[in-house]
Design a protein around this motif. Sequence first.
Motif, PDB file in Angstrom:
ATOM      1  N   GLY A 184     -22.251  51.551  -9.228  1.00 33.68           N
ATOM      2  CA  GLY A 184     -22.558  52.940  -9.595  1.00 33.68           C
ATOM      3  C   GLY A 184     -22.837  53.963  -8.359  1.00 33.68           C
ATOM      4  O   GLY A 184     -23.159  55.076  -8.582  1.00 33.68           O
TER       5      GLY A 184
ATOM      6  N   LEU B 248     -20.583  54.790  -6.260  1.00 36.61           N
ATOM      7  CA  LEU B 248     -19.109  55.458  -5.890  1.00 36.61           C
ATOM      8  C   LEU B 248     -19.170  57.101  -6.028  1.00 36.61           C
ATOM      9  O   LEU B 248     -18.752  57.835  -5.405  1.00 36.61           O
ATOM     10  CB  LEU B 248     -18.197  54.912  -6.693  1.00 36.61           C
ATOM     11  CG  LEU B 248     -17.540  53.604  -6.117  1.00 36.61           C
ATOM     12  CD1 LEU B 248     -16.422  53.253  -7.067  1.00 36.61           C
ATOM     13  CD2 LEU B 248     -17.162  53.800  -4.724  1.00 36.61           C
ATOM     14  N   ASP B 249     -19.909  57.336  -7.077  1.00 35.24           N
ATOM     15  CA  ASP B 249     -20.195  58.974  -7.338  1.00 35.24           C
ATOM     16  C   ASP B 249     -20.522  59.630  -6.058  1.00 35.24           C
ATOM     17  O   ASP B 249     -19.984  60.825  -5.732  1.00 35.24           O
ATOM     18  CB  ASP B 249     -20.906  59.222  -8.600  1.00 35.24           C
ATOM     19  CG  ASP B 249     -20.547  60.657  -8.998  1.00 35.24           C
ATOM     20  OD1 ASP B 249     -20.957  61.446  -8.341  1.00 35.24           O
ATOM     21  OD2 ASP B 249     -20.655  61.050 -10.080  1.00 35.24           O
ATOM     22  N   LEU B 250     -21.597  59.199  -5.710  1.00 33.15           N
ATOM     23  CA  LEU B 250     -22.358  59.842  -4.427  1.00 33.15           C
ATOM     24  C   LEU B 250     -21.520  59.541  -3.043  1.00 33.15           C
ATOM     25  O   LEU B 250     -21.313  60.499  -2.423  1.00 33.15           O
ATOM     26  CB  LEU B 250     -23.559  59.185  -4.314  1.00 33.15           C
ATOM     27  CG  LEU B 250     -24.540  59.824  -3.183  1.00 33.15           C
ATOM     28  CD1 LEU B 250     -24.697  61.414  -2.992  1.00 33.15           C
ATOM     29  CD2 LEU B 250     -25.870  59.044  -2.710  1.00 33.15           C
TER      30      LEU B 250
ATOM     31  N   SER C 122     -18.375  59.176  -2.923  1.00 36.81           N
ATOM     32  CA  SER C 122     -17.141  59.876  -2.759  1.00 36.81           C
ATOM     33  C   SER C 122     -17.522  61.402  -2.533  1.00 36.81           C
ATOM     34  O   SER C 122     -16.884  62.041  -1.625  1.00 36.81           O
ATOM     35  CB  SER C 122     -16.601  59.853  -4.233  1.00 36.81           C
ATOM     36  OG  SER C 122     -15.339  60.804  -4.187  1.00 36.81           O
ATOM     37  N   ALA C 123     -18.693  61.952  -2.871  1.00 37.45           N
ATOM     38  CA  ALA C 123     -19.142  63.377  -2.722  1.00 37.45           C
ATOM     39  C   ALA C 123     -19.459  63.382  -1.311  1.00 37.45           C
ATOM     40  O   ALA C 123     -19.212  64.345  -0.678  1.00 37.45           O
ATOM     41  CB  ALA C 123     -19.968  63.660  -3.802  1.00 37.45           C
TER      42      ALA C 123
ATOM     43  N   ALA D  35     -12.506  55.951 -13.393  1.00 32.61           N
ATOM     44  CA  ALA D  35     -13.483  56.587 -12.819  1.00 32.61           C
ATOM     45  C   ALA D  35     -13.237  56.967 -11.257  1.00 32.61           C
ATOM     46  O   ALA D  35     -13.624  58.163 -11.034  1.00 32.61           O
ATOM     47  CB  ALA D  35     -14.645  55.832 -12.920  1.00 32.61           C
ATOM     48  N   LEU D  36     -12.488  56.207 -10.629  1.00 30.60           N
ATOM     49  CA  LEU D  36     -12.185  56.435  -9.112  1.00 30.60           C
ATOM     50  C   LEU D  36     -11.281  57.733  -9.188  1.00 30.60           C
ATOM     51  O   LEU D  36     -11.257  58.545  -8.423  1.00 30.60           O
ATOM     52  CB  LEU D  36     -11.616  55.325  -8.447  1.00 30.60           C
ATOM     53  CG  LEU D  36     -11.312  55.402  -7.180  1.00 30.60           C
ATOM     54  CD1 LEU D  36     -12.302  55.921  -6.264  1.00 30.60           C
ATOM     55  CD2 LEU D  36     -10.511  54.294  -6.493  1.00 30.60           C
TER      56      LEU D  36
ATOM     57  N   LEU E 183     -13.165  60.832  -9.760  1.00 31.15           N
ATOM     58  CA  LEU E 183     -13.746  61.256  -8.496  1.00 31.15           C
ATOM     59  C   LEU E 183     -12.790  61.837  -7.552  1.00 31.15           C
ATOM     60  O   LEU E 183     -13.355  62.938  -6.913  1.00 31.15           O
ATOM     61  CB  LEU E 183     -14.718  60.142  -8.057  1.00 31.15           C
ATOM     62  CG  LEU E 183     -15.814  59.447  -8.914  1.00 31.15           C
ATOM     63  CD1 LEU E 183     -16.496  58.265  -8.232  1.00 31.15           C
ATOM     64  CD2 LEU E 183     -16.888  60.484  -9.130  1.00 31.15           C
TER      65      LEU E 183
ATOM     66  N   ARG F  24     -11.864  65.357  -8.421  1.00 34.74           N
ATOM     67  CA  ARG F  24     -12.803  66.274  -8.123  1.00 34.74           C
ATOM     68  C   ARG F  24     -13.236  66.473  -6.714  1.00 34.74           C
ATOM     69  O   ARG F  24     -13.700  67.705  -6.391  1.00 34.74           O
ATOM     70  CB  ARG F  24     -14.097  65.499  -8.844  1.00 34.74           C
ATOM     71  CG  ARG F  24     -15.443  66.471  -8.815  1.00 34.74           C
ATOM     72  CD  ARG F  24     -16.793  65.643  -9.037  1.00 34.74           C
ATOM     73  NE  ARG F  24     -17.092  64.900  -7.975  1.00 34.74           N
ATOM     74  CZ  ARG F  24     -18.204  63.825  -7.917  1.00 34.74           C
ATOM     75  NH1 ARG F  24     -18.958  63.927  -9.045  1.00 34.74           N
ATOM     76  NH2 ARG F  24     -18.533  63.059  -7.015  1.00 34.74           N
ATOM     77  N   ASP F  25     -13.154  65.559  -6.077  1.00 36.78           N
ATOM     78  CA  ASP F  25     -13.752  65.707  -4.565  1.00 36.78           C
ATOM     79  C   ASP F  25     -12.762  66.058  -3.600  1.00 36.78           C
ATOM     80  O   ASP F  25     -12.754  66.749  -2.395  1.00 36.78           O
ATOM     81  CB  ASP F  25     -14.644  64.438  -4.038  1.00 36.78           C
ATOM     82  CG  ASP F  25     -15.835  64.253  -4.985  1.00 36.78           C
ATOM     83  OD1 ASP F  25     -16.198  65.210  -5.450  1.00 36.78           O
ATOM     84  OD2 ASP F  25     -16.161  63.312  -5.096  1.00 36.78           O
TER      85      ASP F  25
END
Length: 423
Positions: A93, A95-97, A99-100, A196-197, A200, A203-204
């Motif tokens: 969980g 990876l979102d942060l 990656s950002a 999901a990857l 991300l 997005r990033d």
Amino acid sequence: MAAVHRLTNGVRVVCDPIPGLETAALCVVAGRGARYEDGARSGWSHLLEHMVFKGAGARSAMEIVEAIEAQGGQINAATGYERTSFQVRCLTGGLDLGSAVLADLVLAPRMDAGDLAREKQVVGQEIAEAADTPDDLVFEMAQAAAYGDQPLGRSILGTTGSIASADPTSLSDWRACLYDPQSLVVSAAGAVDEAALLALAERDFGGARPPATGAPAAPPAIFTGGEAVSAKALEQANLVFLLPSVGVSDPDYFALRLFAEILGGGMASRLFQEAREKRGLAYAVDAYSETYADQGVLGVFAGCAAKDAVELAKVAAGEIAGLGQSVGEAELARAKAQLKGAMFMMRESPLARAEQTAAQLLLFDRPLPPAEIAAGIEAVRPADLARLGAAMCASGRAAVSVLGPRQAGPAAQAFTRALFARA
């Protein structure tokens, strides 16, 4: 098999799930590093790696590490000659942060003049520390002896003079060149979902743009060789011997890795048995290979009493020459087992796996299946090692560094004379 995708701007994304894990590793790797620097910008890639952590996007230096650590993660970075890597280890969980944050570091760092001035001081201390650490300095001396004033011959850290010339604008321009989206790989391994990857990464990193001035190219490397001897009041002599060899994409790459393993890769190796066990010349002695895209080196490092340095140099030369003339099937099989064991053990680490896959994409434009690597190792025959050893001995070129008491200095010439007289 790891799945590879390419965003419209050229950024590549690779996902390598490892079932049963509760952690993941995310790496953003640029296929450029200190080898792409000219003399005036020596050390800028490493300085830039420091600077992006001083503040990026909406986060301050403290907020960058606090955000990652608050979720149980770890963040780090490393600069090499041919690659620069930013890494996050995180729980499921995270990876979102991760990656950002990594996207901000690579694409949107602040370049505050005050931070830069302070970081130059920090890097200056790092340069001084390396100069005061014999088993760091002796390798830099050998690298300089091997490649002279080429990028591969200069320290990744640069010099206090070369980093002094960087200012926020010029360092920002260098960042745009170094982290060009065409050279970026976003690589994740462990507890990671491919869809999901990819979302991300889009997005990033989907908005990254190429540099306005074009990306730099690395000049071809030429191994010139030479001797670097420095007398210093130390308890031990530190010795490094380098011979020119093949690069990572050469068909003889695995032969070089196995040559180094047999020569000095472990306690059963020839150097360990002859120099340490039989003769007691050194506590620390080992061999290794260092490979770049287009060429590489076979290296030997040893620490010994100054009075034993010349004899140790002759022993190293003799073992290299002997291995080039004859390799037994049993020791080759043992070296293959060791090399494959190291490879598969490394693949159990999500971070190592993500880094390895990114490097393979940058070098070969595809991940290499473990079975293919294992087959390449198994395909090496004694004749391949003999051919490789003969070529290194016949080159007439070596880079030797000796750091320690003055009495150890003649070890440099002793090595080259002993090795090339046998060729």
